[in-house]
Write a protein that holds these residues in place. Structure first.
Motif, PDB file in Angstrom:
ATOM      1  N   ARG A 152       0.846  -1.191   0.000  1.00 22.84           N
ATOM      2  CA  ARG A 152       0.000   0.000   0.000  1.00 22.84           C
ATOM      3  C   ARG A 152       0.877   1.234   0.000  1.00 22.84           C
ATOM      4  O   ARG A 152       0.612   2.192  -0.694  1.00 22.84           O
ATOM      5  N   ASN A 282      -6.418  -4.452  -3.633  1.00 26.01           N
ATOM      6  CA  ASN A 282      -7.377  -3.357  -3.474  1.00 26.01           C
ATOM      7  C   ASN A 282      -8.806  -3.824  -3.729  1.00 26.01           C
ATOM      8  O   ASN A 282      -9.708  -3.536  -2.953  1.00 26.01           O
ATOM      9  N   ASN A 286     -11.650  -4.330  -0.731  1.00 24.94           N
ATOM     10  CA  ASN A 286     -12.920  -3.606  -0.846  1.00 24.94           C
ATOM     11  C   ASN A 286     -14.097  -4.576  -0.783  1.00 24.94           C
ATOM     12  O   ASN A 286     -15.088  -4.330  -0.096  1.00 24.94           O
ATOM     13  N   LYS A 335     -15.791   5.070   4.097  1.00 28.69           N
ATOM     14  CA  LYS A 335     -15.393   4.398   5.342  1.00 28.69           C
ATOM     15  C   LYS A 335     -14.889   5.414   6.346  1.00 28.69           C
ATOM     16  O   LYS A 335     -14.506   6.526   5.977  1.00 28.69           O
ATOM     17  N   GLY A 344      -7.577   3.274  -2.703  1.00 31.88           N
ATOM     18  CA  GLY A 344      -7.507   1.938  -3.301  1.00 31.88           C
ATOM     19  C   GLY A 344      -7.889   1.918  -4.772  1.00 31.88           C
ATOM     20  O   GLY A 344      -7.118   1.479  -5.621  1.00 31.88           O
TER      21      GLY A 344
HETATM   22 MG    MG Z   1     -10.296   0.112  -0.681  1.00 30.07          MG
END
Ligand code: MG
Ligand code: ATP
Length: 379
Positions: A152, A282, A286, A335, A344
């Motif tokens: 990430r 990603n 998700n 989120k 992402g």
């Molecule tokens: Mg994400």
């Protein structure tokens, strides 16, 4: 086994014959094991409820709850405890039944002390082995989590470098303009300009700040050059399987089944494996985050004209129509701040664009979402 290790064994003797128990306990103590005792199956379970044991040595024939019944309870409630059964000489059938029910082993009475001791040590050995395995698995999971975090960060680095690159141009213009104004102030006709000192001071400030900003952008740009993309022959199926392993913990925590559906005979593609893995992580995380407990996620891989298509399908909450436009924007997230950065999908799209591929989303509220990534073969 080392005597110090033997001393650590938490042992419980369960037998209705107090004399037998007492003698055995005394002999065990001589070998360094301080055994607990119980005279019945019920008492054994009561004791276990508050005092976890490694090994239980238990007579099968006891008044009240017999050894086999107690064994069933132990197997259900104390999965880490090993049980050694003691059966009468004529009752080997009990022993076999016990093994079927999950006993470590059984010995027939009268037991030979050294034989029993070695069985106890073997059982303890098994427990230690299990513990080591659990530790090894936990260690591996930690490393995997760190890997996800690193990837990430790598993606964030690419983004930051992109931003830095874009900011460099306007910075250069600001620097130029400030320099030009400074040089104007030096001109003879402006010698007596009112508040000249203030102008000079303000320009100085601008130049110092531009310098600082340039240091920052250079740092950011310097970081990416180290991780230039590497093209390699990628076995997509294998990569998908590896990536599923990386997010397995997240999925398992919510009892989500992740299924890979792949066409036979897929050819490897030329691409940067790290970037494809990043895309998959990603999309998969998700999907996991959007899917309720015991949900399902499918990954479909098939070859297309000149490339490969990977679809990640979940049966989660879905994406509202008004958000479909925004989800690929940087920092768009529904989120909470601790959970999502909103990068992402942005990074995913960035990578896919770089490959010359496409990413599409189809979503139905309350039914689920499908992200489909098409990647052309780079060869
Ligand atoms: Mg994400
Ligand atoms: N499979 C999905 N189902 C439902 N909503 C989704 C799904 N994938 C993405 N979204 C929506 O798109 C938004 C943006 O996704 P994106 O991955 O870019 O950021 P994020 O998941 O919020 O944060 P992070 O940067 O940590 O990935 C999410 O916040 C979510 O609202």
């Amino acid at each position: 086994m080392e005597p110090e290790l033997i001393r650590n064994i938490r042992l419980l003797l369960v037998d209705d014959e107090a004399d037998f128990r007492g003698t055995l306990a005394k002999r065990l103590l001589k070998r360094g094991i301080a055994a607990h005792q119980a005279g019945q199956g019920e008492a054994c379970l009561a004791l276990l409820a508050n005092h976890p044991m490694d090994v239980v040595v238990m007579d099968v024939k006891m008044p009240g709850m017999n050894g086999i019944d107690a064994l069933h309870h132990i197997r259900e409630r104390h999965t880490e405890t090993e049980v050694i059964l003691l059966t009468g000489h004529a009752d080997t059938r009990d022993g076999v039944e016990g093994i079927k029910a999950g006993a470590f082993d059984y010995l027939t009475k009268p037991v030979e002390f050294d034989h029993l001791l070695s069985k106890i040590i073997q059982a303890y050995d098994k427990i230690l082995g299990k513990k080591q395995k659990i530790e090894a698995v936990a260690y591996k999971a930690r490393i995997e989590q760190q890997m996800i975090a690193t990837e990430r960060l790598a993606a964030l680095g690419t983004l930051a470098a992109g931003v830095a690159h874009e900011i460099n141009n306007p910075l250069a213009i600001i620097k130029e303009a400030a320099g030009y104004l400074s040089s104007l102030l030096q001109k003879r006709e402006l010698t007596d300009m009112p508040r000249k000192a203030v102008f000079e001071k303000v320009l100085q400030k601008i130049e110092t700040s531009v310098k600082r900003a340039r240091i920052i952008t250079h740092q950011l740009l310097g970081n990416v050059r180290k991780s230039e993309s590497i093209l390699a022959e990628v076995d997509v199926i294998q990569l998908v399987e590896e990536t599923i392993q990386l997010v397995r913990r997240e999925a398992e925590d919510k009892d989500i089944a992740v299924a890979l559906q792949a066409a036979d005979g897929l050819k490897p593609i030329w691409a940067d494996p790290n970037q494809i893995r990043q895309i998959l992580i990603n999309l998969l995380s998700n999907a996991i985050q959007a899917t309720p407990e015991e949900g399902r996620i499918a990954i479909q891989v098939e070859s297309t004209d000149g490339g490969i298509s990977i679809a990640v399908i979940d049966n989660g909450a879905g994406i509202p129509k008004e958000n479909l436009e925004k989800i690929f924007e940087p920092f768009f997230s529904t989120k909470s701040p601790g959970e999502g950065t909103g990068l992402g999908l942005f990074v995913t799209r960035e990578i896919v664009d770089k490959f010359g591929g496409t990413v599409e989303v189809v979503s139905r509220m309350g039914h689920g979402t499908q992200f489909t990534v098409q990647i052309p073969n780079r060869r």
